[in-house]
Write a protein that holds these residues in place. Sequence first.
Motif, PDB file in Angstrom:
ATOM      1  N   TRP A 191       2.459  71.586 118.887  1.00  0.00           N
ATOM      2  CA  TRP A 191       3.033  70.373 118.303  1.00  0.00           C
ATOM      3  C   TRP A 191       2.056  69.724 117.330  1.00  0.00           C
ATOM      4  CZ3 TRP A 191       3.234  70.301 123.979  1.00  0.00           C
ATOM      5  CH2 TRP A 191       4.422  70.847 124.458  1.00  0.00           C
ATOM      6  N   ALA A 192       1.259  70.516 116.643  1.00  0.00           N
ATOM      7  CA  ALA A 192       0.197  69.982 115.792  1.00  0.00           C
ATOM      8  C   ALA A 192       0.726  69.058 114.702  1.00  0.00           C
ATOM      9  CB  ALA A 192      -0.595  71.131 115.156  1.00  0.00           C
ATOM     10  N   GLU A 193       1.971  69.273 114.260  1.00  0.00           N
ATOM     11  CA  GLU A 193       2.534  68.444 113.202  1.00  0.00           C
ATOM     12  C   GLU A 193       3.262  67.215 113.749  1.00  0.00           C
ATOM     13  OE1 GLU A 193       1.797  69.154 110.079  1.00  0.00           O
ATOM     14  OE2 GLU A 193       0.656  70.835 110.893  1.00  0.00           O
ATOM     15  N   ASP A 194       3.411  67.138 115.041  1.00  0.00           N
ATOM     16  CA  ASP A 194       4.144  66.030 115.640  1.00  0.00           C
ATOM     17  C   ASP A 194       3.313  64.755 115.660  1.00  0.00           C
ATOM     18  OD1 ASP A 194       6.180  67.764 116.108  1.00  0.00           O
ATOM     19  OD2 ASP A 194       6.061  67.720 118.297  1.00  0.00           O
ATOM     20  N   LYS A 195       4.002  63.640 115.644  1.00  0.00           N
ATOM     21  CA  LYS A 195       3.378  62.366 115.931  1.00  0.00           C
ATOM     22  C   LYS A 195       3.299  62.188 117.447  1.00  0.00           C
ATOM     23  CE  LYS A 195       2.488  60.429 111.930  1.00  0.00           C
ATOM     24  NZ  LYS A 195       1.125  59.958 111.575  1.00  0.00           N
ATOM     25  N   ALA A 242      -3.397  68.271 119.582  1.00  0.00           N
ATOM     26  CA  ALA A 242      -3.323  68.286 118.122  1.00  0.00           C
ATOM     27  C   ALA A 242      -3.435  69.692 117.558  1.00  0.00           C
ATOM     28  CB  ALA A 242      -4.436  67.403 117.547  1.00  0.00           C
ATOM     29  N   ASP A 257      -2.689  60.183 114.111  1.00  0.00           N
ATOM     30  CA  ASP A 257      -1.532  60.932 114.596  1.00  0.00           C
ATOM     31  C   ASP A 257      -0.824  60.242 115.762  1.00  0.00           C
ATOM     32  OD1 ASP A 257      -3.734  61.325 116.205  1.00  0.00           O
ATOM     33  OD2 ASP A 257      -3.343  63.455 116.591  1.00  0.00           O
ATOM     34  N   GLY A 304       9.755  66.140 116.041  1.00  0.00           N
ATOM     35  CA  GLY A 304       8.750  65.366 115.332  1.00  0.00           C
ATOM     36  C   GLY A 304       7.834  64.503 116.174  1.00  0.00           C
TER      37      GLY A 304
END
Length: 329
Positions: A21-25, A17, A86, A57
């Motif tokens: 890729w902190a913004e990825d699901k 997280a 997430d 994403g």
Amino acid sequence: MKGANILMASVSLAMLAGGAWAEDKVLAIVVKGLDNPFFEQINLGCQKWNAENAGKGYTCFYTGPASSADEVGEVQIVEDLLNRSDVAAIAISPSNAPLMAKMLREKAPSIPVMTVDADLSAEDADLRATYLGTDNYLMGVKFAEHLKGLKPEGGTVCLQLGNVAAANINARAAGTRDTLAGEKGIERLEGQGGWTEIAGCPVFTNDQADLANQQMADTFTANPDLTAFMLIGGWAQFAPQAYAQVTDQVMAKLTDKSMVIVAGDTLPPQMEALKAGRSHVQVGQRPFEMGYRAPSVMIDLIEGKTVEPIIFTGLDECTQETADSCIGG
């Protein structure tokens, strides 16, 4: 140990997280145990998917308890993932199918849940959207067909299984027994089709390679006239040095085929064992494909696309004669 396993998974997800890729699901794949090299192939497939889909994403995240024997730890890891905002979908290889199903039924996840490699029991299939992996009953059928080809007159056999409640392994055992017996619903071979399971078998490894090898050694010593030993999963062969030592004690019998070994999976050490005459047949799954395809299936589920309830990934049937060319996908 269970607390350490859960902490390991939590720390790994926290690192994910906070990374690139902190913004990825998150598309989570939870396996029975990180100590099993079979599951590392699923991880490699997951990582290949990540490499090919960066910036789209979603991130494939592979995790599980440190030990394949920690059934409760695996359930706790899945429950923790279901509590995270997430995590968009989860693919589970349940070690203890009824225990996992109990948690899922109580939790009633709002995100898609599928199974990979190992399925839930038939009565709990409504808890997952799809199963991606091996046709395990068919795998057992293939074990038996090869054994019957090697030993058409039948004989005595020992089946080596995994966890008592592992639905995938139990399905393989069912396919093996039914095919050897020539009739459905056989719980134990007692002469049907010419085959008899020896006293003390089946043996259960709890997915532990050291225990699997010890069980083989003890069985060989106690049963010098044994016709066949069947590794319904590849556990003993995942520790190649120990497996070599165990099979050394029966190498003459393996060479003249007075005793035969039929085993599951086709990882590199297992194929080396086959080529060295330490087994006669390896029926292989396709774990890399499972790990590579699971994220795309999860995205289809998230997007509401139609997904078949069962997606089989195929088998590879390898003998000593075909060992150099038998691996398909």
